[in-house]
Design an enzyme around this catalytic site. Structure first.
Site, PDB file in Angstrom:
ATOM      1  N   LYS A 110       0.823  -1.213   0.000  1.00 44.13           N
ATOM      2  CA  LYS A 110       0.000   0.000   0.000  1.00 44.13           C
ATOM      3  C   LYS A 110       0.859   1.265   0.000  1.00 44.13           C
ATOM      4  O   LYS A 110       0.405   2.331  -0.395  1.00 44.13           O
ATOM      5  CB  LYS A 110      -0.951  -0.023   1.188  1.00 44.13           C
ATOM      6  CG  LYS A 110      -1.885  -1.223   1.151  1.00 44.13           C
ATOM      7  CD  LYS A 110      -3.297  -0.862   1.458  1.00 44.13           C
ATOM      8  CE  LYS A 110      -4.309  -1.941   1.121  1.00 44.13           C
ATOM      9  NZ  LYS A 110      -4.043  -3.296   1.604  1.00 44.13           N
TER      10      LYS A 110
HETATM   11  C1  LIG Z   1      -4.637  -4.436   1.050  1.00 43.39           C
HETATM   12  C2  LIG Z   1      -3.914  -5.720   1.075  1.00 43.39           C
HETATM   13  C3  LIG Z   1      -4.248  -6.787   0.201  1.00 43.39           C
HETATM   14  C4  LIG Z   1      -5.426  -6.714  -0.748  1.00 43.39           C
HETATM   15  O1  LIG Z   1      -5.198  -5.825  -1.831  1.00 43.39           O
HETATM   16  P1  LIG Z   1      -6.400  -5.311  -2.739  1.00 43.39           P
HETATM   17  O2  LIG Z   1      -5.811  -4.237  -3.606  1.00 43.39           O
HETATM   18  O3  LIG Z   1      -7.433  -4.767  -1.785  1.00 43.39           O
HETATM   19  O4  LIG Z   1      -6.921  -6.468  -3.530  1.00 43.39           O
HETATM   20  C5  LIG Z   1      -3.469  -7.928   0.236  1.00 43.39           C
HETATM   21  N1  LIG Z   1      -2.437  -8.052   1.103  1.00 43.39           N
HETATM   22  C6  LIG Z   1      -2.081  -7.055   1.953  1.00 43.39           C
HETATM   23  C7  LIG Z   1      -0.949  -7.258   2.874  1.00 43.39           C
HETATM   24  C8  LIG Z   1      -2.802  -5.851   1.967  1.00 43.39           C
HETATM   25  O5  LIG Z   1      -2.454  -4.864   2.826  1.00 43.39           O
END
Ligand SMILES: *Cc1c(COP(=O)(O)O)cnc(C)c1O
Length: 452
Positions: A110
């Site tokens: 993220k």
């Molecule tokens: C947010 C997140 C996901 C999921 O990603 P999306 O873009 O919502 O499909 C998977 N793994 C981790 C560690 C995350 O923080």
């Protein structure tokens, strides 16, 4: 580049507008009006340094910034990731590669979107002269990544609600130990849904939103998708040339944002055979891609909490392309979804997607198996990506978080806990948070008092 809404009720807007609005005014999501082809020199050169690649790629969608300014923003966003490659590809088996996306400040992918978003907010404030207050609720990774994207930025204060005692202690420390005086982590008594409801109520009241100059940390901001698309190209260019013909990307998936970014680059010309949607026991997308029916159920908390979702908000973008960019059709499907709580998608064509599902027991098994077979340690989210892999074919599994973020589950799986220096350092820092009563009125009063 112009951006249009998936629901067609909004005039096309440029990059600045699409970024600052987040959600389109008609309730739809912004998508690029046309997807450009990937310039061939991006795919011929050896892997470019990450910021250079990001600059080339984002420039395809952004006519609002002058190129020198964009370089500066991109350098600021990715310059201090701990690994100089930002998103290094590790070969763990003959045909199996892991794309490590956890070298940013909060150790999850993220950071790729939210570091850039933080710098764009700061730049927007300089450009418009208007300060803003960012408001959001989090169950973990998004909040900490957003906070680190905004910490210390001028003209913006960030208010992030989280359910007290229900996020991991390390995730809490990532939010409460920044030392930045523009960051206000707010623990509330209640669940994530209670926190989210307060945010929705305040954001939904136009007068409050204007009076408090509120902006969202938006999981549906198109800039996050664009920023995440870059590392698919970066991964591809790090593959040995003989492995590039027939590649599958495996993506631990919740809101469908990350995997959609990859699929979009594929539409732009990146040669990929399949995208594997790896879900945990909250398997709405697994069911969709096997049945064509999109039907949320109750959320069951899992060992991979950042993928515990009911409704995959970015799925609407895929639906729009599945409808061959017919916004009217997308609008009526979303209306039907709102009315009935589920939709059946006619002639559903999963094209180059495949989906897997991993329950908690299998997450622990996969962590153990990956360690044994490949001598590599994955976090519980990434473990879902190892559910069903054909080892005869090139697979790139996206490692979405660092295993040190989830000590209890790692201990359960392999008996030891991986560590990370940045997390160890957090344990010595002072925590600062601002408990507020769990009502919209109390939160509003708090923001008014501490407004940027
Ligand atoms: C947010 C997140 C996901 C999921 O990603 P999306 O873009 O919502 O499909 C998977 N793994 C981790 C560690 C995350 O923080």
């Amino acid at each position: 580049m112009q951006f249009v809404s998936t629901r067609g009720g909004t005039e096309p807007v440029g990059f600045y507008e699409a970024f600052s609005q987040g959600l389109a005014p008609d309730g739809g999501l912004y998508v690029p009006k046309n997807l450009p082809l990937l310039p061939s020199d991006l795919l011929i050169d050896d892997a470019l340094p990450y910021p250079a690649l990001a600059w080339d790629f984002l420039g395809l969608f952004n006519d609002d910034h002058d190129p020198d300014h964009l370089i500066e923003l991109v350098d600021k966003s990715y310059g201090d990731f701990s690994d100089t490659m930002s998103a290094p590809l590790q070969q763990v088996g003959e045909n199996i590669f892991v794309l490590e996306l956890f070298h940013g400040p909060t150790l999850s992918f993220k950071d790729f979107g939210l570091q850039l978003i933080g710098n764009l907010f700061e730049e927007q404030i300089e450009r418009t002269g208007e300060t803003i207050n960012v408001l959001g609720a989090t169950s973990g990774d998004t909040g900490s990544a957003a906070i680190h994207g905004l910490a210390g930025k001028k003209g913006v204060n960030a208010f992030v609600l989280y359910p007290k005692g229900r996020i991991s202690p390390l995730q809490e420390r990532q939010m409460t130990c920044t030392g930045a005086d523009n960051i206000f982590p707010i623990p509330i008594d209640g669940t994530f849904d209670d926190a989210q409801a307060i945010v929705k109520e305040l954001m939904g009241d136009l007068k409050t939103k204007e009076d408090l100059r509120l902006s969202a940390i938006n999981s549906i901001n198109i800039v996050r998708v664009l920023a995440q698309a870059v590392y698919y190209v970066h991964a591809y260019m790090q593959l040995p040339p003989e492995s590039r013909d027939d590649v599958n990307f495996v993506v631990p998936t919740g809101n469908f944002g990350n995997i959609f970014a990859g699929w979009m680059v594929h539409q732009m010309g990146l040669p990929v055979d399949q995208f594997v949607i790896a879900t945990n026991q909250n398997d709405i997308l697994y069911r969709l891609f096997n049945t064509g029916k999109y039907a949320p159920e109750k959320v069951h908390p899992s060992h991979a909490p950042s993928m515990d979702i009911q409704v995959a908000s970015n799925f609407e973008r895929f639906l729009y392309y599945h409808n061959e960019k017919n916004a009217d059709a997308t609008l009526s499907q979303m209306a039907e979804f709102q009315a009935n709580g589920a939709i059946e998608i006619a002639n559903f064509n999963a094209s180059n997607f495949r989906a897997t599902r991993t329950d908690d027991k299998q997450i622990l098994e996969n962590i153990r198996d990956v360690k044994e077979c490949f001598d590599y340690v994955v976090d519980p989210h990434t473990a879902c990506g190892f559910q069903d892999i054909d080892e005869d074919k090139t697979h790139v599994v996206l490692a979405t978080a660092h295993p040190a973020k989830f000590p209890e589950i790692m201990k359960k799986a392999i008996g030891t806990v991986p560590t990370d220096d940045s997390l160890e350092a957090l344990k010595k820092k002072k925590q600062v948070n601002y408990p507020v009563e769990a009502t919209p009125e109390a939160v509003k009063a708090f923001i008014t008092e501490h407004s940027a």
